[in-house]
Motif scaffolding. Structure first.
Motif, PDB file in Angstrom:
ATOM      1  N   VAL A   1      10.762  94.846 -17.458  1.00 24.40           N
ATOM      2  CA  VAL A   1      11.990  95.965 -17.811  1.00 24.40           C
ATOM      3  C   VAL A   1      11.191  97.353 -17.862  1.00 24.40           C
ATOM      4  CG1 VAL A   1      13.499  94.332 -18.981  1.00 24.40           C
ATOM      5  CG2 VAL A   1      11.822  95.532 -20.027  1.00 24.40           C
ATOM      6  N   ARG A   2       9.873  97.673 -17.528  1.00 23.24           N
ATOM      7  CA  ARG A   2       9.381  98.762 -17.535  1.00 23.24           C
ATOM      8  C   ARG A   2       9.481  99.621 -18.987  1.00 23.24           C
ATOM      9  NH1 ARG A   2       8.849 101.397 -11.839  1.00 23.24           N
ATOM     10  NH2 ARG A   2       9.100  99.405 -10.550  1.00 23.24           N
ATOM     11  N   ALA A   3       9.121  98.705 -19.990  1.00 26.53           N
ATOM     12  CA  ALA A   3       9.110  99.476 -21.282  1.00 26.53           C
ATOM     13  C   ALA A   3       7.964 100.031 -21.680  1.00 26.53           C
ATOM     14  CB  ALA A   3       9.473  98.303 -22.302  1.00 26.53           C
ATOM     15  N   ILE A   4       6.928  99.619 -20.995  1.00 24.80           N
ATOM     16  CA  ILE A   4       5.579 100.454 -21.227  1.00 24.80           C
ATOM     17  C   ILE A   4       5.154 101.363 -20.094  1.00 24.80           C
ATOM     18  CG2 ILE A   4       3.069  99.856 -21.683  1.00 24.80           C
ATOM     19  CD1 ILE A   4       4.202  97.069 -21.743  1.00 24.80           C
ATOM     20  N   SER A   5       4.815 102.644 -20.938  1.00 23.22           N
ATOM     21  CA  SER A   5       4.315 103.815 -20.059  1.00 23.22           C
ATOM     22  C   SER A   5       3.076 104.160 -20.425  1.00 23.22           C
ATOM     23  CB  SER A   5       5.415 104.976 -20.199  1.00 23.22           C
ATOM     24  OG  SER A   5       5.586 105.257 -21.491  1.00 23.22           O
TER      25      SER A   5
ATOM     26  N   ILE B   1      11.976  93.843 -24.312  1.00 16.93           N
ATOM     27  CA  ILE B   1      12.877  92.595 -24.664  1.00 16.93           C
ATOM     28  C   ILE B   1      12.048  91.298 -25.216  1.00 16.93           C
ATOM     29  CG2 ILE B   1      14.420  93.325 -22.847  1.00 16.93           C
ATOM     30  CD1 ILE B   1      12.904  91.098 -20.841  1.00 16.93           C
ATOM     31  N   GLU B   2      11.047  91.729 -25.596  1.00 14.90           N
ATOM     32  CA  GLU B   2       9.915  90.938 -26.361  1.00 14.90           C
ATOM     33  C   GLU B   2       9.816  89.774 -25.320  1.00 14.90           C
ATOM     34  OE1 GLU B   2      11.396  90.192 -30.321  1.00 14.90           O
ATOM     35  OE2 GLU B   2      12.567  92.068 -30.408  1.00 14.90           O
ATOM     36  N   CYS B   3       9.509  89.796 -24.269  1.00 18.38           N
ATOM     37  CA  CYS B   3       9.221  88.635 -23.301  1.00 18.38           C
ATOM     38  C   CYS B   3       7.852  88.196 -23.446  1.00 18.38           C
ATOM     39  CB  CYS B   3       9.540  88.874 -21.901  1.00 18.38           C
ATOM     40  SG  CYS B   3       8.542  90.199 -21.186  1.00 18.38           S
ATOM     41  N   GLU B   4       6.870  89.026 -24.102  1.00 19.57           N
ATOM     42  CA  GLU B   4       5.433  88.638 -24.324  1.00 19.57           C
ATOM     43  C   GLU B   4       4.755  88.566 -22.901  1.00 19.57           C
ATOM     44  OE1 GLU B   4       4.883  85.309 -26.775  1.00 19.57           O
ATOM     45  OE2 GLU B   4       5.951  86.155 -28.319  1.00 19.57           O
TER      46      GLU B   4
END
Length: 66
Positions: free
Chosen positions: A22-26, A40-43
């Motif tokens: 989900v591109r939550a990391i930049s 989304i805590e998918c790990e």
């Protein structure tokens, strides 16, 4: 809880950025930063990290509290 980057262990390889669906990391100042509103805590990031630099805050709290 959202993913948490342990800066002392991170080597800036960007594997976590590429693994996040989900591109939550930049990348900011050569280190990955997680947006907790998007995570989304998918790990997937934690599994992709070869240096063990990613955890989830709930896990960190449990370690601190014993």
């Amino acid at each position: 809880m959202a993913a948490f980057i342990l800066e002392k262990l991170c080597r800036g390889c960007k594997r976590c950025i590429n693994a996040c669906p989900v591109r939550a990391i930049s990348l900011i100042a050569h280190l990955p930063v997680v947006d907790p509103a998007i995570c989304i805590e998918c790990e997937a990031c934690m599994e992709s990290c070869m240096h063990g630099a990613i955890t989830f805050k709930a896990e960190e709290e449990r370690k601190k509290n014993g």
